[in-house]
Design an enzyme around this catalytic site. Sequence first.
Site, PDB file in Angstrom:
ATOM      1  N   ASP A 200       0.864  -1.169   0.000  1.00 22.02           N
ATOM      2  CA  ASP A 200       0.000   0.000   0.000  1.00 22.02           C
ATOM      3  C   ASP A 200       0.908   1.228   0.000  1.00 22.02           C
ATOM      4  O   ASP A 200       2.123   1.126   0.150  1.00 22.02           O
ATOM      5  CB  ASP A 200      -0.949  -0.006   1.200  1.00 22.02           C
ATOM      6  CG  ASP A 200      -2.249   0.730   0.904  1.00 22.02           C
ATOM      7  OD1 ASP A 200      -2.246   1.612   0.024  1.00 22.02           O
ATOM      8  OD2 ASP A 200      -3.269   0.433   1.551  1.00 22.02           O
ATOM      9  N   TRP A 201       0.309   2.389  -0.176  1.00 30.33           N
ATOM     10  CA  TRP A 201       1.068   3.632  -0.362  1.00 30.33           C
ATOM     11  C   TRP A 201       2.075   3.841   0.771  1.00 30.33           C
ATOM     12  O   TRP A 201       1.704   4.063   1.916  1.00 30.33           O
ATOM     13  CB  TRP A 201       0.093   4.798  -0.431  1.00 30.33           C
ATOM     14  CG  TRP A 201       0.693   6.126  -0.741  1.00 30.33           C
ATOM     15  CD1 TRP A 201       1.488   6.874   0.066  1.00 30.33           C
ATOM     16  CD2 TRP A 201       0.519   6.874  -1.947  1.00 30.33           C
ATOM     17  NE1 TRP A 201       1.830   8.038  -0.547  1.00 30.33           N
ATOM     18  CE2 TRP A 201       1.244   8.083  -1.787  1.00 30.33           C
ATOM     19  CE3 TRP A 201      -0.170   6.658  -3.133  1.00 30.33           C
ATOM     20  CZ2 TRP A 201       1.281   9.063  -2.775  1.00 30.33           C
ATOM     21  CZ3 TRP A 201      -0.132   7.631  -4.114  1.00 30.33           C
ATOM     22  CH2 TRP A 201       0.588   8.817  -3.936  1.00 30.33           C
TER      23      TRP A 201
END
Length: 742
Positions: free
Chosen positions: A284-285
């Site tokens: 994820d980011w």
Amino acid sequence: MKYLKIAFTAAALLCAEASFAQQKTISAKVDALISKMTLDEKVGQLNQLNGDWEATGPVTKDVGNKLDDVKKGKVGSVLNIMGTNHTRAFQEAAMQSRLKIPLLFGQDVIHGYSITFPIPLAEAASWDMAAMERSARIAATEAAAAGIHWTFAPMVDIARDPRWGRVMEGAGEDTYLGSMIAKARVKGFQGKGLGNIDAVMACVKHFAAYGAAIGGRDYNSVDMSRRTLWETYLPPFKAALDAGAATFMNSFNDLNGTPATGSSYLQRDILKGKWGFKGFVVSDWNSVGEMIPHGFVKDNYEAAEVAIKAGNDMDMESRAYIGNLAKVVKDGRINIAVVNEAVRRILTKKFEMGLFDDPYKFINPAREKAAMNRPENIEAARDMGRKSIVLLKNEKNILPLSKSIKSIALIGPLSKEKWYLKGAWSTDVDPNDNVVTIYDGIQKQAPGAKIYYAEGCKIKDSVATDFKDAVDAANKADVVVMAVGEDIFMTGEARSKANIHIPGVQEELIKAVVTTGKPVVVLLMAGRPMVFNWTADHAPAIVYTWWLGSQMGNSVADVLFGNYNPAGKLPITFPRSEGQIPIYYNSLNTGRPAQGDNDTFYRSSYIDLPNTPQYAFGYGLSYTTFSYSNISISKTNIKKTESLTVSFDLQNTGKIAGEETAQLYIRDMVAQPLRPVKELKDFKKVMLAPGETKRITFTINKEKLQFYNDNLQLITQPGEFKLMIGAASNNIKLEKTFQLTN
């Protein structure tokens, strides 16, 4: 002749070589390409950069020239680049790299691209797998035409806490329903298979247990037994994998003390090991870099080492891999084979998408223009919207409204709103697109009615007034429709709330209008279950509309005026108070279970609030009525290798056609370890004409009876089981028991 033979032989050899090249498997092509790559080029394939949109986290500012990085082979994927003009510029840069390895373009296409569909939680309320697959199919068709290869969806996290902002992005609280929806959405996104120009790669997220964040606070820790993980939270991921999901995304949370991005147990032991997943995992980011503030690693060097060892293949936006992974390899911290494996997984998907054959196959401006906002797709969005609406209350059959009604008071801050109707995670391809407001939808369906409009208050107003304009409008009208709820910034990522009551003074506005004595229909718009006890007790009619997207006004009006008979059922429990959270239907019993709402002392209950929810999982009304009768089972005793069928009659006892979602629940009466008081195991959505009866049959087999023991083994135990069939988890109409024997 001699030279002719030589020429012929040479030509034959060339043809043979070409044929052999064409017959080479993707695996062989990937191996051949990896053998040509430098270490830096390999690391580049594992690096994903953001384009130009601050969507999911803070953009790193010191990025230099992104196109130059692409030309140097330092980037394998870019996210948040939309439209063929933009994607072509980046792909042309990739074609100037030494090995000309094409980029993957990713985008959060969560519930539509140009056409916005209902938020995923709303779609889950339809319990309609075909409709949800169609919704994802249309989104994929539009996104692929815009040059996108990959969507970061579906989110399949089980969520039992409506305070969590991302509850809007999933399918609710139930494992079985969530698993069915996960399959449908993956099939919709990926269509007939990767490489087709109307298919995008699905990315199943967030692996794993992100939806169980403590306190409903986004990004927070998760602490649970491994049995709960396997039994409740992992099955939708496995269902998505079995449906062919191309990629997985890990999650921000730590699970039992280990960040998911650094968890070998999740990514290597389960996903790539036990489940045999062949696609790739993206972080994820910045979740690779966020292992530093977690306190799991001290810097990005360690973060890169831990993440790649754990099975995280692609690094989204943390720059940990591109800045450190080559050094990690050179320092002997990991074997180059670990990097090669990650690169192989990513290149394989690029080959499967056909990007090596034609890097621009998804970049066609004419196709992009033709694919957007097609009339049949707009109609599908309207249909998905009305299927997602849940009728919570309808005293004295106020609904449906007559189209010949003379006057309507439309009151509330969301009556003429456009942008909010799209809900969080809409792509905003065209911010000025033709979103249909509630006002417009009602006006179209009752063109002869006088509409008295009053805003009443703002969504966030904190001080109540006399609401004079709203009360005056109500007093002039034959019926009142109120449009109230959240705004678009109140649900979604990083939008968790401790207070999930109807925001501001909107419930005070509802009180003032209901007090006029006029028939009142309350439309509640939100991305989560809200708390609205006064409204639930006093408003004559309540319709939960969620956020339904571009066609929301038309979808709502279709239901209000009876063009569509509402059939939605809640995919998540609605609490009476935040103090009940987490609250869900399939809980375990206790040694001192509450016997009723007034039985509080020395029982597992509250002394100031009932245990029961405001609205239960599976609940939803219709404009018609249904009866359940004549239950029978094929056997009363079965062995674990056998199955039985349970059948019953479902009848429409009302005056109009309608759909009912009949739900099958099972309880294992005595088990070690304990089993829930009921578990959804099947459902069927059935359309019935007035007076029509259909015989409905469910099959019970080993898969519906097995569960995990403490050693994480799937087992069945002999004993008594109760079958429950009904219209909601708390509205069981029919029951039967059977015995499972050895």
